[in-house]
Design a protein around this motif. Sequence first.
Motif, mmCIF file in Angstrom:
data_model
loop_
_atom_site.group_PDB
_atom_site.id
_atom_site.type_symbol
_atom_site.label_atom_id
_atom_site.label_comp_id
_atom_site.label_asym_id
_atom_site.label_seq_id
_atom_site.Cartn_x
_atom_site.Cartn_y
_atom_site.Cartn_z
ATOM 1 N N GLY A 70 60.588 47.013 32.053
ATOM 2 C CA GLY A 70 60.720 48.116 31.127
ATOM 3 C C GLY A 70 60.940 47.726 29.682
ATOM 4 N N ASN A 71 61.283 46.466 29.417
ATOM 5 C CA ASN A 71 61.592 46.028 28.055
ATOM 6 C C ASN A 71 60.512 45.073 27.576
ATOM 7 N N ARG A 72 59.811 45.420 26.490
ATOM 8 C CA ARG A 72 58.730 44.575 25.968
ATOM 9 C C ARG A 72 59.229 43.182 25.608
ATOM 10 N N LEU A 73 60.474 43.093 25.150
ATOM 11 C CA LEU A 73 61.041 41.795 24.806
ATOM 12 C C LEU A 73 61.146 40.906 26.041
ATOM 13 N N ASP A 74 61.508 41.502 27.176
ATOM 14 C CA ASP A 74 61.580 40.739 28.427
ATOM 15 C C ASP A 74 60.201 40.237 28.844
ATOM 16 N N ILE A 75 59.193 41.067 28.663
ATOM 17 C CA ILE A 75 57.827 40.673 29.036
ATOM 18 C C ILE A 75 57.404 39.428 28.261
ATOM 19 N N ASP A 76 57.588 39.455 26.946
ATOM 20 C CA ASP A 76 57.187 38.318 26.107
ATOM 21 C C ASP A 76 57.999 37.078 26.440
ATOM 22 N N GLU A 77 59.299 37.250 26.607
ATOM 23 C CA GLU A 77 60.165 36.104 26.865
ATOM 24 C C GLU A 77 59.854 35.475 28.220
ATOM 25 N N MET A 78 59.551 36.300 29.214
ATOM 26 C CA MET A 78 59.240 35.747 30.531
ATOM 27 C C MET A 78 57.948 34.942 30.493
ATOM 28 N N GLU A 79 56.911 35.489 29.862
ATOM 29 C CA GLU A 79 55.627 34.790 29.810
ATOM 30 C C GLU A 79 55.733 33.489 29.024
ATOM 31 N N GLU A 80 56.330 33.555 27.835
ATOM 32 C CA GLU A 80 56.445 32.362 26.999
ATOM 33 C C GLU A 80 57.435 31.361 27.591
ATOM 34 N N GLY A 81 58.529 31.886 28.142
ATOM 35 C CA GLY A 81 59.544 31.007 28.716
ATOM 36 C C GLY A 81 59.053 30.255 29.935
ATOM 37 N N LEU A 82 58.274 30.909 30.792
ATOM 38 C CA LEU A 82 57.743 30.226 31.973
ATOM 39 C C LEU A 82 56.816 29.089 31.553
ATOM 40 N N ARG A 83 56.011 29.345 30.541
ATOM 41 C CA ARG A 83 55.132 28.288 30.032
ATOM 42 C C ARG A 83 55.961 27.146 29.416
ATOM 43 N N ARG A 84 57.032 27.495 28.730
ATOM 44 C CA ARG A 84 57.900 26.471 28.129
ATOM 45 C C ARG A 84 58.525 25.589 29.203
ATOM 46 N N HIS A 85 59.036 26.173 30.254
ATOM 47 C CA HIS A 85 59.653 25.384 31.326
ATOM 48 C C HIS A 85 58.610 24.605 32.122
ATOM 49 N N SER A 86 57.390 25.113 32.162
ATOM 50 C CA SER A 86 56.329 24.408 32.888
ATOM 51 C C SER A 86 55.986 23.069 32.232
ATOM 52 N N LYS A 87 56.226 22.958 30.926
ATOM 53 C CA LYS A 87 55.889 21.724 30.207
ATOM 54 C C LYS A 87 56.667 20.525 30.733
ATOM 55 N N GLU A 88 57.837 20.783 31.327
ATOM 56 C CA GLU A 88 58.628 19.692 31.888
ATOM 57 C C GLU A 88 58.000 19.149 33.176
ATOM 58 N N VAL A 89 57.098 19.923 33.764
ATOM 59 C CA VAL A 89 56.444 19.518 35.016
ATOM 60 C C VAL A 89 54.977 19.173 34.773
ATOM 61 N N TYR A 90 54.309 19.974 33.950
ATOM 62 C CA TYR A 90 52.880 19.795 33.676
ATOM 63 C C TYR A 90 52.710 19.477 32.189
ATOM 64 N N ASP A 91 52.485 18.212 31.897
ATOM 65 C CA ASP A 91 52.397 17.716 30.524
ATOM 66 C C ASP A 91 51.231 18.367 29.781
ATOM 67 N N PRO A 92 51.488 19.025 28.621
ATOM 68 C CA PRO A 92 50.393 19.636 27.854
ATOM 69 C C PRO A 92 49.330 18.636 27.404
ATOM 70 N N GLY A 93 49.682 17.354 27.353
ATOM 71 C CA GLY A 93 48.698 16.341 26.985
ATOM 72 C C GLY A 93 47.737 15.992 28.113
ATOM 73 N N LYS A 94 48.049 16.425 29.336
ATOM 74 C CA LYS A 94 47.227 16.071 30.496
ATOM 75 C C LYS A 94 46.624 17.289 31.198
ATOM 76 N N TYR A 95 47.252 18.436 31.010
ATOM 77 C CA TYR A 95 46.843 19.608 31.777
ATOM 78 C C TYR A 95 46.361 20.727 30.857
#
Length: 376
Positions: A70-95
């Motif tokens: 219901g909160n647009r701020l939550d939508i943006d934070e979830m999408e961007e935050g999941l990608r941010r945490h994914s960088k610790e597992v999937y290196d942006p230089g390789k994937y």
Amino acid sequence: MKRISVWLICALLLLTSCAPNMNEEEVLQNDESEEEVSIVPSYQLSDENYKMILPYKVSNARGVITNQMGNRLDIDEMEEGLRRHSKEVYDPGKYFFQEGQYLSSELLYEWLDELNPVIKKEDTEGLEPEEEEEFYRNNPRYLSHILEQNFLQKKEDKTVDLVGMSIGIAMKSVYRFQTEVGGPYYYQDIPKDQMMEQANKIAQTIVERIREMEGLGEIPIMFAVYREEDQASPVPGNFVAKTNVAGGKASIGDWDTINEENILFPSEEGRKKYFDDHEIVTSFGNEVAEYFPNYVGIIGKGFYINEELQKLTIEIPIEFYGKGEIIGFTQFVYGLVQEMFADYFDLEIKVTSSSQVESLIYRKAGADSPTYHIFH
């Protein structure tokens, strides 16, 4: 002669604009039915960002998140935050990054209903109003959304395949409910430990179902739990835990705690938790108020990881009556930034009117001076 030269130059420019960028690279992307030729751009915005394959593929569950959270701020934070945490597992230089292609809208809605059963009227038949309200409070809907993100890697034969997946699980911190259609809304706070207990069960069910899907049996999966704020909150929630499931495995192990939060400034919570930052933002607002008579107050948001400020975002809503006012005010704020704010965190200040963003001042952590832009 001049006319011929001009014509040749125009023709050359046209041919150049139509010619492919030789720095771009074609790859073959495996689809369900056939191999699709795609493009990998040679440039990326920074080493911290993933390259994205073109043509861009939108999520197979596009739009579901806006119906579930219901909160647009939550939508943006979830999408961007999941990608941010994914960088610790999937290196942006390789994937390469791609929106989720395996969990469709129909499948997600089906899962959300099964994992998050709705209370039916027959469940509360015969109960007094107070008992019915208590029944709802004791049986909250914990789950809001399931977000999928995919990570691809190029092989020697110039094909790209899925090699990793991230799944974000959005959980409620406040359960809002009605006991009857058109009736008043009630609110029930959900303790964090209770939320995590349910999130663990939900994640276990999800990983078991994903492993049964064609082509996903051996794909590593990162799970992350997002705790939403209530619908009216001026700041978003945050991720609270994550875990990795190795390829071929179908069980959730221990969760790693994520210590991050978004704090509103000025606020009582901000004053109690981060007094120094609260006072700086408050002092900044006081300086703005002395300069501009139409000032009504600032809205600040601090993003913290392990209680260290990572980014401070401030919005200054003001009613302007001319471009000169905007330029002068932006210059004034620029000077305040130089004088008042330390440089160990990212800083973004938006000057807004009732209709649009009028100017933007931003500075990356460690930069000598901020950058500004006045919109026309």
